[in-house]
Design a protein around this motif. Structure first.
Motif, PDB file in Angstrom:
ATOM      1  N   THR A  90       0.875  -1.160   0.000  1.00 58.12           N
ATOM      2  CA  THR A  90       0.000   0.000   0.000  1.00 58.12           C
ATOM      3  C   THR A  90       0.917   1.216   0.000  1.00 58.12           C
ATOM      4  O   THR A  90       1.921   1.242   0.714  1.00 58.12           O
ATOM      5  N   VAL A  91       0.590   2.184  -0.847  1.00 57.92           N
ATOM      6  CA  VAL A  91       1.463   3.338  -1.062  1.00 57.92           C
ATOM      7  C   VAL A  91       0.677   4.619  -0.843  1.00 57.92           C
ATOM      8  O   VAL A  91      -0.422   4.776  -1.373  1.00 57.92           O
ATOM      9  N   LYS A  92       1.256   5.516  -0.043  1.00 56.85           N
ATOM     10  CA  LYS A  92       0.691   6.857   0.090  1.00 56.85           C
ATOM     11  C   LYS A  92       1.537   7.771  -0.777  1.00 56.85           C
ATOM     12  O   LYS A  92       2.758   7.783  -0.669  1.00 56.85           O
ATOM     13  N   LEU A  93       0.849   8.504  -1.662  1.00 55.33           N
ATOM     14  CA  LEU A  93       1.506   9.414  -2.608  1.00 55.33           C
ATOM     15  C   LEU A  93       0.956  10.813  -2.435  1.00 55.33           C
ATOM     16  O   LEU A  93      -0.166  10.991  -1.984  1.00 55.33           O
ATOM     17  N   VAL A  94       1.753  11.778  -2.847  1.00 51.52           N
ATOM     18  CA  VAL A  94       1.256  13.144  -2.937  1.00 51.52           C
ATOM     19  C   VAL A  94       1.598  13.655  -4.331  1.00 51.52           C
ATOM     20  O   VAL A  94       2.696  13.428  -4.837  1.00 51.52           O
ATOM     21  N   ASN A  95       0.613  14.288  -4.959  1.00 49.65           N
ATOM     22  CA  ASN A  95       0.854  14.963  -6.230  1.00 49.65           C
ATOM     23  C   ASN A  95       1.594  16.244  -5.864  1.00 49.65           C
ATOM     24  O   ASN A  95       1.026  17.116  -5.200  1.00 49.65           O
ATOM     25  N   PHE A 102      -2.957  10.548  -2.195  1.00 48.71           N
ATOM     26  CA  PHE A 102      -3.618   9.333  -2.659  1.00 48.71           C
ATOM     27  C   PHE A 102      -3.075   8.146  -1.888  1.00 48.71           C
ATOM     28  O   PHE A 102      -1.929   8.162  -1.454  1.00 48.71           O
ATOM     29  N   GLU A 103      -3.896   7.118  -1.758  1.00 47.31           N
ATOM     30  CA  GLU A 103      -3.435   5.861  -1.170  1.00 47.31           C
ATOM     31  C   GLU A 103      -3.922   4.725  -2.058  1.00 47.31           C
ATOM     32  O   GLU A 103      -5.124   4.618  -2.323  1.00 47.31           O
ATOM     33  N   TYR A 104      -2.979   3.912  -2.532  1.00 47.82           N
ATOM     34  CA  TYR A 104      -3.314   2.793  -3.407  1.00 47.82           C
ATOM     35  C   TYR A 104      -2.648   1.526  -2.906  1.00 47.82           C
ATOM     36  O   TYR A 104      -1.524   1.557  -2.410  1.00 47.82           O
ATOM     37  N   SER A 105      -3.347   0.407  -3.079  1.00 49.38           N
ATOM     38  CA  SER A 105      -2.768  -0.906  -2.827  1.00 49.38           C
ATOM     39  C   SER A 105      -2.586  -1.579  -4.180  1.00 49.38           C
ATOM     40  O   SER A 105      -3.468  -1.512  -5.040  1.00 49.38           O
ATOM     41  N   ILE A 106      -1.427  -2.228  -4.366  1.00 48.14           N
ATOM     42  CA  ILE A 106      -1.107  -2.885  -5.631  1.00 48.14           C
ATOM     43  C   ILE A 106      -1.588  -4.339  -5.554  1.00 48.14           C
ATOM     44  O   ILE A 106      -1.116  -5.106  -4.701  1.00 48.14           O
ATOM     45  N   GLU A 111      -8.644  -8.281  -9.002  1.00 53.05           N
ATOM     46  CA  GLU A 111      -8.981  -7.686  -7.703  1.00 53.05           C
ATOM     47  C   GLU A 111      -9.074  -6.176  -7.758  1.00 53.05           C
ATOM     48  O   GLU A 111      -9.572  -5.556  -6.829  1.00 53.05           O
ATOM     49  N   SER A 112      -8.548  -5.586  -8.807  1.00 51.30           N
ATOM     50  CA  SER A 112      -8.432  -4.132  -8.841  1.00 51.30           C
ATOM     51  C   SER A 112      -9.801  -3.459  -8.785  1.00 51.30           C
ATOM     52  O   SER A 112     -10.778  -3.948  -9.333  1.00 51.30           O
ATOM     53  N   ASN A 113      -9.839  -2.345  -8.068  1.00 48.69           N
ATOM     54  CA  ASN A 113     -11.035  -1.539  -7.930  1.00 48.69           C
ATOM     55  C   ASN A 113     -10.568  -0.144  -7.519  1.00 48.69           C
ATOM     56  O   ASN A 113     -10.311   0.111  -6.339  1.00 48.69           O
ATOM     57  N   ALA A 114     -10.405   0.720  -8.491  1.00 52.70           N
ATOM     58  CA  ALA A 114      -9.843   2.053  -8.236  1.00 52.70           C
ATOM     59  C   ALA A 114     -10.661   2.834  -7.208  1.00 52.70           C
ATOM     60  O   ALA A 114     -10.105   3.599  -6.427  1.00 52.70           O
ATOM     61  N   ASP A 115     -11.981   2.621  -7.195  1.00 53.60           N
ATOM     62  CA  ASP A 115     -12.834   3.319  -6.227  1.00 53.60           C
ATOM     63  C   ASP A 115     -12.480   2.948  -4.790  1.00 53.60           C
ATOM     64  O   ASP A 115     -12.673   3.727  -3.873  1.00 53.60           O
ATOM     65  N   LYS A 116     -11.969   1.719  -4.595  1.00 51.50           N
ATOM     66  CA  LYS A 116     -11.567   1.265  -3.259  1.00 51.50           C
ATOM     67  C   LYS A 116     -10.062   1.428  -3.034  1.00 51.50           C
ATOM     68  O   LYS A 116      -9.527   0.944  -2.052  1.00 51.50           O
ATOM     69  N   GLY A 117      -9.379   2.072  -3.995  1.00 55.20           N
ATOM     70  CA  GLY A 117      -7.954   2.316  -3.832  1.00 55.20           C
ATOM     71  C   GLY A 117      -7.087   1.106  -4.146  1.00 55.20           C
ATOM     72  O   GLY A 117      -5.944   1.032  -3.709  1.00 55.20           O
ATOM     73  N   LEU A 152       5.153   9.033  -0.099  1.00 54.50           N
ATOM     74  CA  LEU A 152       5.176   9.415   1.303  1.00 54.50           C
ATOM     75  C   LEU A 152       5.423   8.212   2.214  1.00 54.50           C
ATOM     76  O   LEU A 152       6.120   8.321   3.214  1.00 54.50           O
ATOM     77  N   GLU A 153       4.825   7.077   1.845  1.00 57.29           N
ATOM     78  CA  GLU A 153       4.919   5.903   2.714  1.00 57.29           C
ATOM     79  C   GLU A 153       4.650   4.646   1.903  1.00 57.29           C
ATOM     80  O   GLU A 153       3.823   4.648   0.997  1.00 57.29           O
ATOM     81  N   VAL A 154       5.371   3.575   2.236  1.00 58.53           N
ATOM     82  CA  VAL A 154       5.139   2.257   1.634  1.00 58.53           C
ATOM     83  C   VAL A 154       4.969   1.283   2.792  1.00 58.53           C
ATOM     84  O   VAL A 154       5.808   1.230   3.683  1.00 58.53           O
ATOM     85  N   PHE A 155       3.857   0.546   2.803  1.00 57.58           N
ATOM     86  CA  PHE A 155       3.600  -0.377   3.900  1.00 57.58           C
ATOM     87  C   PHE A 155       2.674  -1.495   3.425  1.00 57.58           C
ATOM     88  O   PHE A 155       2.154  -1.464   2.309  1.00 57.58           O
ATOM     89  N   TYR A 156       2.471  -2.467   4.298  1.00 57.33           N
ATOM     90  CA  TYR A 156       1.540  -3.551   4.009  1.00 57.33           C
ATOM     91  C   TYR A 156       0.331  -3.395   4.924  1.00 57.33           C
ATOM     92  O   TYR A 156       0.461  -3.110   6.103  1.00 57.33           O
ATOM     93  N   LYS A 157      -0.845  -3.582   4.349  1.00 61.36           N
ATOM     94  CA  LYS A 157      -2.050  -3.649   5.168  1.00 61.36           C
ATOM     95  C   LYS A 157      -2.961  -4.727   4.607  1.00 61.36           C
ATOM     96  O   LYS A 157      -2.971  -4.985   3.398  1.00 61.36           O
ATOM     97  N   GLU A 158      -3.694  -5.359   5.470  1.00 63.21           N
ATOM     98  CA  GLU A 158      -4.637  -6.411   5.078  1.00 63.21           C
ATOM     99  C   GLU A 158      -5.741  -5.781   4.229  1.00 63.21           C
ATOM    100  O   GLU A 158      -6.290  -4.745   4.594  1.00 63.21           O
ATOM    101  N   LEU A 159      -6.063  -6.416   3.124  1.00 57.79           N
ATOM    102  CA  LEU A 159      -7.062  -5.872   2.211  1.00 57.79           C
ATOM    103  C   LEU A 159      -8.421  -6.496   2.440  1.00 57.79           C
ATOM    104  O   LEU A 159      -8.526  -7.655   2.864  1.00 57.79           O
ATOM    105  N   GLU A 160      -9.456  -5.739   2.150  1.00 59.73           N
ATOM    106  CA  GLU A 160     -10.821  -6.251   2.161  1.00 59.73           C
ATOM    107  C   GLU A 160     -11.426  -5.971   0.809  1.00 59.73           C
ATOM    108  O   GLU A 160     -11.401  -4.853   0.330  1.00 59.73           O
ATOM    109  N   LEU A 161     -11.964  -7.010   0.195  1.00 56.84           N
ATOM    110  CA  LEU A 161     -12.554  -6.837  -1.141  1.00 56.84           C
ATOM    111  C   LEU A 161     -14.041  -6.615  -1.057  1.00 56.84           C
ATOM    112  O   LEU A 161     -14.716  -7.012  -0.199  1.00 56.84           O
TER     113      LEU A 161
END
Length: 161
Positions: A90-95, A102-106, A111-117, A152-161
């Motif tokens: 999971t990545v926190k970015l700043v434009n 923004f916060e996105y999980s790869i 599984e991708s769903n941009a609305d859920k990040g 800004l930050e790179v970390f792991y977090k448990e995902l929920e689909l």
């Protein structure tokens, strides 16, 4: 055969969806088709044609999900290092131009769903994020043009689909 990486959560989601289609949705539609067939003239029987079309769509979904499952490679992101962006990070970015965060999980493509990040590892942004670490600045060529980001930050977090 091309492999389809995904998390265990994504794999469970599509296998549950496939099971639902096979054990519930399809049998119910077959019954509806039989009931509609008994109503008489098939040429002008809207219920029959609707059930037949629905059954066709369900069969296509079953085939597509089966194909994805057959190519699935389950990756457990919690076992990977996340000091740099990788699958499951999971990545926190700043434009840097707009200060918008923004916060996105790869994740995998299914599984991708941009609305859920959650963005696919094959997406333009994820491809340019791979290997980056906190503090890295980069320009990303995206469908909306070139954007400048800082990680800004790179970390792991448990995902929920």
């Amino acid at each position: 055969m091309e492999k389809e990486p995904m998390t265990n959560i994504g794999y469970e989601k599509i296998t549950n969806e496939l099971e639902f289609l096979k054990k519930s949705e399809r049998p119910e539609t077959v019954i509806a088709l039989e009931e509609a067939r008994q109503l008489g003239d098939l040429k002008e029987n809207a219920e029959y044609h609707a059930a037949k079309e629905k059954l066709k769509l369900i069969d296509i979904q079953i085939a597509e999900l089966g194909a994805v499952i057959s190519k699935a490679v389950i990756i457990e992101p919690s076992s990977l290092p996340h000091d740099r962006v990788s699958f499951g990070s999971t990545v926190k970015l700043v434009n840097v131009d707009t200060d918008e965060e923004f916060e996105y999980s790869i994740v995998g493509g299914v599984e991708s769903n941009a609305d859920k990040g959650m963005i696919s590892f094959n997406s333009p942004l994820a491809k340019q994020l791979m290997g980056k670490e906190e503090g890295d600045e980069f320009s990303a060529t995206l469908p909306g043009g070139v954007k400048n980001f800082e990680v800004l930050e790179v970390f792991y977090k448990e995902l929920e689909l």
